[in-house]
Write a protein that holds these residues in place. Structure first.
Motif: not given
Length: 127
Positions: A6-8, A63-71
């Motif tokens: 999420v941070a990245l 992937a959802r955490l990285f793309l949706m929540v994060g990016i």
């Protein structure tokens, strides 16, 4: 590991938002076109991701955490708002969707105004 994803992603999204604001021409007037476009783009991308994630279940976890929540969360939180409202409508919860949309707008503006005026008065008092 989830926090790091999420941070990245958030760092990437915030950078993309900044870059988009720099690249977009700032028209004369008071309408916030840059934010409007970022929110529209974010909602579009959330819809794309949601559709793709329905087909490919591996996109529903890390992937959802990285793309949706994060990016997208870093790019704009409006994309999450749009997706949640769409899901409610898609699930037949029209009254809840409209209540969510209207209350988000009204309460958000009220709380923003309260915070602004409260801190404006505190800062004037300290001066």
């Amino acid at each position: 590991m989830n926090w790091l994803l999420v941070a990245l992603g958030g760092a990437i999204g915030a950078t993309l938002r900044y870059g988009t604001g720099v690249l977009l021409i700032k028209p004369i007037g008071i309408f916030p076109w840059t934010t409007w476009w970022v929110n529209v783009i974010g909602c579009f991308l959330a819809g794309v991701f949601f559709a793709v994630s329905q087909k490919y279940s591996f996109l529903q976890s890390e992937a959802r955490l990285f793309l949706m929540v994060g990016i997208l969360g870093g790019f704009t939180t409006f994309s999450s708002f749009g997706l949640e409202t769409f899901q409610l409508l898609r699930q037949g919860h029209s009254a809840v969707a409209f209540s969510y949309a209207i209350s988000s707008l009204v309460i958000g503006v009220i709380v923003l105004g309260l915070g602004y005026y409260l801190f404006q008065s505190i800062l004037k008092f300290d001066a």
